[in-house]
Design an enzyme around this catalytic site. Structure first.
Site, PDB file in Angstrom:
ATOM      1  N   ASP A 173     -12.101  48.622  17.446  1.00  0.00           N
ATOM      2  CA  ASP A 173     -12.977  47.597  16.874  1.00  0.00           C
ATOM      3  C   ASP A 173     -13.633  48.085  15.585  1.00  0.00           C
ATOM      4  O   ASP A 173     -13.930  47.284  14.692  1.00  0.00           O
ATOM      5  CB  ASP A 173     -14.049  47.207  17.892  1.00  0.00           C
ATOM      6  CG  ASP A 173     -14.746  48.415  18.491  1.00  0.00           C
ATOM      7  OD1 ASP A 173     -15.824  48.764  17.998  1.00  0.00           O
ATOM      8  OD2 ASP A 173     -14.207  49.004  19.442  1.00  0.00           O
ATOM      9  N   LYS A 208     -12.274  46.065  26.162  1.00  0.00           N
ATOM     10  CA  LYS A 208     -13.645  46.111  25.645  1.00  0.00           C
ATOM     11  C   LYS A 208     -13.706  45.252  24.384  1.00  0.00           C
ATOM     12  O   LYS A 208     -13.113  45.582  23.352  1.00  0.00           O
ATOM     13  CB  LYS A 208     -14.045  47.548  25.317  1.00  0.00           C
ATOM     14  CG  LYS A 208     -15.460  47.674  24.754  1.00  0.00           C
ATOM     15  CD  LYS A 208     -15.676  48.990  24.025  1.00  0.00           C
ATOM     16  CE  LYS A 208     -14.897  49.070  22.743  1.00  0.00           C
ATOM     17  NZ  LYS A 208     -15.282  50.208  21.876  1.00  0.00           N
ATOM     18  N   TYR A 237     -11.214  57.903  16.601  1.00  0.00           N
ATOM     19  CA  TYR A 237     -12.499  57.483  16.041  1.00  0.00           C
ATOM     20  C   TYR A 237     -13.204  58.613  15.291  1.00  0.00           C
ATOM     21  O   TYR A 237     -13.670  58.444  14.158  1.00  0.00           O
ATOM     22  CB  TYR A 237     -13.412  56.940  17.141  1.00  0.00           C
ATOM     23  CG  TYR A 237     -14.812  56.636  16.666  1.00  0.00           C
ATOM     24  CD1 TYR A 237     -15.105  55.408  16.080  1.00  0.00           C
ATOM     25  CD2 TYR A 237     -15.831  57.579  16.763  1.00  0.00           C
ATOM     26  CE1 TYR A 237     -16.383  55.125  15.612  1.00  0.00           C
ATOM     27  CE2 TYR A 237     -17.105  57.308  16.296  1.00  0.00           C
ATOM     28  CZ  TYR A 237     -17.378  56.083  15.729  1.00  0.00           C
ATOM     29  OH  TYR A 237     -18.633  55.811  15.264  1.00  0.00           O
TER      30      TYR A 237
END
Length: 518
Positions: free
Chosen positions: A298, A370, A263
């Site tokens: 995500d 998640k 990330y």
């Protein structure tokens, strides 16, 4: 688990094998290198805390002193331990002397190595036992108070003021939330230090500090006793201080931590070498502390198309899983990320979202997945937004997700207000109760839209992982294969904080924590 999607699990195992090779190849690089943030984490775990007269965190002061003296490659524990033996001082006392320019760690006469190691291991064991006790305390709370059913209702607070965050967090817990995430203030991930003390100002969120962690942990324990269930606390350890914040969370008994391998590289332009080294130690700490990590796949769907690039999410989940296993973090603590982010105008989009979520559940059966809400296509139309969240919640309960970050009908308008959060919780509780066992009752049509979609995404992910296996993760990132974002191996922030380990290098916490988590 019987596959509702009729997945070919030989393809799954092939993809997992490729991801393992990718992770193990990267681990060779990780084991040869350390970073300033890893060494500051060692200093913190040895008990060094506080700030100097210029408000510089003492862990930074100590590691800057070592780095300027050319000693970073030997690691913080070597130099701190050497000073402990030579001066008969504690790590905190040594840090304070360094901050006053009374000693220079790399110029102290080198002591007998066995004495250095013994001094460091004694102090390290004390912190390891403290973190172990925190884990036991969490387990006791879960045994005595219990917890909410999965999917855990996960909501955010983001006022900028920790004391206001406490009020909002306690209100959310009374409304039914199971996890409170204190959103970190904008761009804190780019700070190469951790702010000190309680903070009352922050843009877009609240600073992640150890004192803020302590304040919120105490508040959630209090409200948990009141409502009769354990309330989990979540924060973020991504960024330039990833392992430091993981350590602070372990010390203050956080339960969930945003902790992705890629990330920071993709979305914060942090140097990939720095991030890959830092994520390993942060996951060792989180694994030992019993903290669930959340990964950030995500986010890929905010910069690339959720239908065309779905396979990149799955490929990254496989890679994150293998990095986590190498760090001793069990599957039960892997909150692998994915999201409900397809264009709502897509024909049969709900079927495709359902397919994607069910696929993740079947491929990672033991992970508390998640699941992230629709955000990219929120427009400010609160009525349509609320409906989008209904569909998101429906997919979640049908596919047995683990951590459900609730969508807010005002997502595109402002940071959630108390009433926005209350309506989101009410929405999810209603759907989760009324559809609790819907997934158990439903089978998917053979070779129908849902099955074919999952099979196609899996095949693409497996092919992508084969390609990455050949070229390596760093070259893959350079080519922009994830999230349509390109980063350079020697680019980004923080590269100057990476160094090769020397022959005297020793980090006592890695063997202690890896051994203690088996």
């Amino acid at each position: 688990m019987v596959s509702k999607l009729n997945l070919d699990f030989s393809v799954v195992e092939g993809a997992r094998k490729s991801a393992r090779i990718i992770a193990e190849d990267t681990q060779k690089f990780i084991e040869r290198h350390t970073t300033v943030s890893v060494e500051r984490t060692v200093a913190r775990l040895l008990g060094i805390d506080g700030i100097d007269d210029l408000e510089r965190p003492l862990p930074n002061v100590v590691i800057d002193n070592i780095k300027h003296g050319g000693g970073l490659s030997e690691g913080a524990s070597f130099w701190i331990g050497n000073a402990m033996v030579a001066l008969s001082k504690t790590p905190q006392e040594i840090a304070e002397l360094v901050s006053k320019n009374e000693i220079d760690l790399t110029k102290i006469e080198i002591q007998e190595r066995s004495k250095i190691d013994a001094a460091i291991e004694t102090v390290a064991k004390e912190m390891v036992e403290r973190i172990r006790a925190n884990r036991a305390k969490r387990d006791a709370y879960l045994t005595n108070l219990g917890e909410g059913p999965k999917p855990y209702l996960y909501v955010i607070v983001a006022t900028g003021n920790i004391y206001e965050d406490v009020l909002q967090a306690q209100a959310a817990a009374r409304q039914g939330a199971d996890i409170i995430a204190v959103i970190r203030t904008t761009a804190q991930s780019l700070l190469d230090y951790v702010p000190y003390g309680a903070t009352t100002e922050g843009f877009g969120g609240t600073y992640a500090t150890q004192e803020n962690f302590r304040i919120m942990r105490k508040a959630l324990d209090e409200v948990g006793e009141e409502v009769g269930k354990y309330i989990r606390l979540c924060n973020y350890c991504s960024g330039l201080c990833m392992p430091e914040i993981a350590a602070m969370g372990a010390i203050e008994r956080l339960d969930v931590m945003l902790n992705d391998a890629l990330y920071g590289i993709l979305f914060r332009d942090i140097n990939m070498q720095r991030t890959l080294v830092d994520q390993f130690f942060s996951r060792v700490i989180n694994g030992f502390a019993g903290i669930i990590i959340n990964t950030g796949e995500d986010n890929y769907l905010t910069t690339s198309d959720a239908i065309e690039e779905a396979h990149t999410v799955l490929a990254s989940q496989f890679i994150n899983e293998q990095f986590a296993l190498l760090a001793g973090l069990p599957e039960e603590q892997m909150g692998l990320g994915h999201a409900f982010e397809m264009n709502p105008d897509t024909e049969d989009g709900f079927l495709l979202e359902l397919s994607q979520a069910q696929m993740a559940r079947e491929i990672f059966p033991d992970a508390p997945l998640k699941y992230m809400p629709p955000t990219k296509y929120m427009t400010g139309n609160i009525f349509k937004g609320h409906i989008q969240d209904v569909l998101f919640n429906t997919v979640s309960i049908m596919t047995n997700q683990g951590l459900q970050l609730l969508g807010m009908m005002t997502e595109a308008i402002h940071t959630p207000l108390l009433q926005d959060r209350a309506l989101a919780i009410e929405n999810a509780k209603y759907i989760f109760k009324n559809m609790r066992h819907l997934g158990d009752e439903v089978e998917y049509k053979k070779d129908g839209i849902i099955q074919k979609r999952a099979q196609a995404v899996l095949a693409e992910a497996a092919d992508m992982l084969k390609d990455i296996e050949k070229m390596g993760i760093m070259s893959t990132i350079e080519q922009g294969k994830f999230a349509d974002v390109t980063r350079k191996m020697d680019g980004g922030k923080g590269l100057d904080g990476v160094t090769q380990k020397g022959e005297n290098y020793f980090n006592p916490f890695i063997p202690m924590m890896l051994g203690g988590n088996k």
